[in-house]
Structures are given as structure tokens and as C-alpha cells.
Design a protein around this motif. Structure first.
Motif, PDB file in Angstrom:
ATOM      1  N   ASN A   1      47.053  36.512  55.111  1.00 15.83           N
ATOM      2  CA  ASN A   1      45.987  35.634  54.591  1.00 15.83           C
ATOM      3  C   ASN A   1      44.680  36.409  54.434  1.00 15.83           C
ATOM      4  O   ASN A   1      43.935  36.202  53.463  1.00 15.83           O
ATOM      5  CB  ASN A   1      45.772  34.439  55.523  1.00 15.83           C
ATOM      6  CG  ASN A   1      46.932  33.469  55.495  1.00 15.83           C
ATOM      7  OD1 ASN A   1      47.745  33.491  54.578  1.00 15.83           O
ATOM      8  ND2 ASN A   1      47.027  32.629  56.524  1.00 15.83           N
ATOM      9  N   MET A   2      44.377  37.303  55.366  1.00 21.38           N
ATOM     10  CA  MET A   2      43.153  38.101  55.265  1.00 21.38           C
ATOM     11  C   MET A   2      43.217  39.050  54.074  1.00 21.38           C
ATOM     12  O   MET A   2      42.212  39.246  53.369  1.00 21.38           O
ATOM     13  CB  MET A   2      42.920  38.880  56.563  1.00 21.38           C
ATOM     14  CG  MET A   2      42.423  38.008  57.707  1.00 21.38           C
ATOM     15  SD  MET A   2      42.187  38.906  59.243  1.00 21.38           S
ATOM     16  CE  MET A   2      40.832  39.961  58.832  1.00 21.38           C
ATOM     17  N   ASP A   3      44.374  39.654  53.833  1.00 22.92           N
ATOM     18  CA  ASP A   3      44.523  40.526  52.665  1.00 22.92           C
ATOM     19  C   ASP A   3      44.324  39.741  51.373  1.00 22.92           C
ATOM     20  O   ASP A   3      43.644  40.208  50.446  1.00 22.92           O
ATOM     21  CB  ASP A   3      45.910  41.190  52.670  1.00 22.92           C
ATOM     22  CG  ASP A   3      46.038  42.262  53.730  1.00 22.92           C
ATOM     23  OD1 ASP A   3      44.993  42.781  54.186  1.00 22.92           O
ATOM     24  OD2 ASP A   3      47.186  42.598  54.116  1.00 22.92           O
ATOM     25  N   THR A   4      44.888  38.548  51.321  1.00 21.07           N
ATOM     26  CA  THR A   4      44.724  37.706  50.133  1.00 21.07           C
ATOM     27  C   THR A   4      43.253  37.336  49.944  1.00 21.07           C
ATOM     28  O   THR A   4      42.723  37.400  48.825  1.00 21.07           O
ATOM     29  CB  THR A   4      45.563  36.420  50.279  1.00 21.07           C
ATOM     30  OG1 THR A   4      46.870  36.754  50.706  1.00 21.07           O
ATOM     31  CG2 THR A   4      45.670  35.682  48.968  1.00 21.07           C
ATOM     32  N   ALA A   5      42.587  36.971  51.026  1.00 18.78           N
ATOM     33  CA  ALA A   5      41.170  36.610  50.947  1.00 18.78           C
ATOM     34  C   ALA A   5      40.333  37.809  50.531  1.00 18.78           C
ATOM     35  O   ALA A   5      39.371  37.666  49.752  1.00 18.78           O
ATOM     36  CB  ALA A   5      40.698  36.073  52.301  1.00 18.78           C
TER      37      ALA A   5
ATOM     38  N   VAL B   1      37.649  40.320  43.651  1.00 17.39           N
ATOM     39  CA  VAL B   1      37.642  39.791  42.276  1.00 17.39           C
ATOM     40  C   VAL B   1      36.344  39.030  42.028  1.00 17.39           C
ATOM     41  O   VAL B   1      35.698  39.190  40.970  1.00 17.39           O
ATOM     42  CB  VAL B   1      38.882  38.888  42.040  1.00 17.39           C
ATOM     43  CG1 VAL B   1      38.745  38.098  40.738  1.00 17.39           C
ATOM     44  CG2 VAL B   1      40.151  39.710  42.042  1.00 17.39           C
ATOM     45  N   LEU B   2      35.934  38.200  42.990  1.00 15.24           N
ATOM     46  CA  LEU B   2      34.693  37.440  42.836  1.00 15.24           C
ATOM     47  C   LEU B   2      33.479  38.370  42.763  1.00 15.24           C
ATOM     48  O   LEU B   2      32.529  38.109  42.011  1.00 15.24           O
ATOM     49  CB  LEU B   2      34.527  36.445  43.988  1.00 15.24           C
ATOM     50  CG  LEU B   2      35.469  35.233  43.974  1.00 15.24           C
ATOM     51  CD1 LEU B   2      35.296  34.405  45.243  1.00 15.24           C
ATOM     52  CD2 LEU B   2      35.201  34.377  42.743  1.00 15.24           C
ATOM     53  N   VAL B   3      33.491  39.458  43.538  1.00 15.70           N
ATOM     54  CA  VAL B   3      32.377  40.410  43.507  1.00 15.70           C
ATOM     55  C   VAL B   3      32.285  41.049  42.117  1.00 15.70           C
ATOM     56  O   VAL B   3      31.183  41.184  41.548  1.00 15.70           O
ATOM     57  CB  VAL B   3      32.531  41.459  44.623  1.00 15.70           C
ATOM     58  CG1 VAL B   3      31.598  42.644  44.406  1.00 15.70           C
ATOM     59  CG2 VAL B   3      32.259  40.842  45.975  1.00 15.70           C
ATOM     60  N   THR B   4      33.410  41.454  41.555  1.00 15.82           N
ATOM     61  CA  THR B   4      33.363  42.072  40.210  1.00 15.82           C
ATOM     62  C   THR B   4      32.893  41.066  39.160  1.00 15.82           C
ATOM     63  O   THR B   4      32.101  41.408  38.266  1.00 15.82           O
ATOM     64  CB  THR B   4      34.750  42.631  39.827  1.00 15.82           C
ATOM     65  OG1 THR B   4      35.738  41.604  39.931  1.00 15.82           O
ATOM     66  CG2 THR B   4      35.129  43.817  40.671  1.00 15.82           C
TER      67      THR B   4
END
Length: 161
Positions: free
Chosen positions: A126-130, A136-139
Motif C-alpha cells: 500500500n505504501m508503494d502504491t501511495a 504522479v500527482l507531483v509531476t
């Protein structure tokens, strides 16, 4: 030479047999005092053993007399009784109690940690997915920031004209 003649002559053979018989009888006569002393020592050790057995017997009789009391004491839980503690040991009891409390507090946290060990692989997934979603959100945020800055530049140019 006498030994040689002794063995050949039957007279001396009889004499040597008589001498052996006399030696054996002398040994037999010496044995009873030795046996008496051994038996006396056995009697002394036997008397000590008898005394020990009598003491053990008295103790067991006393235990059997208190059988009912002992049974009641064994059936009653010890936690309901106050244990007397001598005054010099009060300090150590207080220290022991504080350490016991801290141990119990730490025990709870350690138990929670141990209980969570089987869940670690799913939590890591779950941490890797987050983390990938955050990247993605940062880019996307960086792209939007660049677009906003470009739009602002255009708006400054339009207002200045």
C-alpha cells in the motif's frame, strides 16, 4: 637344601600340612574379633540410620495430622493473602513494582508490534502504491504550475498592452 629334602621326605610333608592347619586355625581364631568390630560399626551406622528414619517418621506423622489444614491452605489461592515484607526490603519492592509497571507498558506496545508483523507485506505494498500516486500527482502539479506561470506572463502582457 632343607626345602629340597622337605619335599622329598613324606615325614616333612605331613609336618608342613600340620603347619598349614595350625596357620588356618590361627586365622580363624583372629576372625571373630574382626567380625565383632565390623558388626559393631554396622550397628553404630544402623543406629544412626534408625534415628534418621524415626525423625522422618515423626515429621510425616505431624504432616498427616495437619493434612486437613494443609489441604485447605493448598486449595485457597495465594493472591488473596497479604505477604509480610520486612522493612529493609520495602525499597526493593517499590523499585520492583515500578519496573513491573514499565515492563507491562512496554509489553503492550511490543505485543502490538508483534501482532502487526503479518500485516507488514500488505502495508508495504500500500505504501508503494501511495508513493507512486504521490509522484504522479507531483509531476502533474509541476506541469500545472508551469502552465499557470505561462498564463500569468500572458495576462501581464495583455494588461500592459
Amino acid at each position: 637344601t632343607l626345602d629340597l629334602t622337605c619335599k622329598k621326605n613324606p615325614c616333612f610333608v605331613k609336618f608342613s600340612e600340620m603347619e598349614q592347619i595350625a596357620n588356618i586355625q590361627a586365622e580363624i581364631n583372629q576372625v571373630p574379633p574382626l567380625l565383632l568390630s565390623i558388626n559393631f560399626q554396622r550397628f553404630i551406622h544402623g543406629d544412626q540410620k534408625c534415628q534418621i528414619f524415626q525423625d522422618m517418621n515423626r515429621h510425616l506423622e505431624a504432616v498427616l495430622k495437619e493434612k486437613r489444614t494443609l489441604r485447605q491452605r493448598l486449595m485457597k489461592p495465594r493472591c488473596q493473602e497479604n505477604l509480610p515484607i520486612e522493612a529493609p526490603f520495602h525499597k526493593y519492592v517499590v523499585e520492583l513494582l515500578t519496573e513491573a509497571v514499565t515492563f507491562i507498558e512496554k509489553l503492550e506496545s511490543h505485543l502490538q508490534t508483534v501482532r502487526s508483523i503479518p500485516q507488514i507485506p500488505s502495508v508495504m505494498k500500500n505504501m508503494d502504491t501511495a508513493l507512486t500516486k504521490t509522484e504522479v500527482l507531483v509531476t502533474e502539479l509541476e506541469e500545472l504550475t508551469e502552465q499557470i506561470l505561462k498564463w500569468r506572463e500572458l495576462q501581464k502582457g495583455v494588461h500592459s498592452d
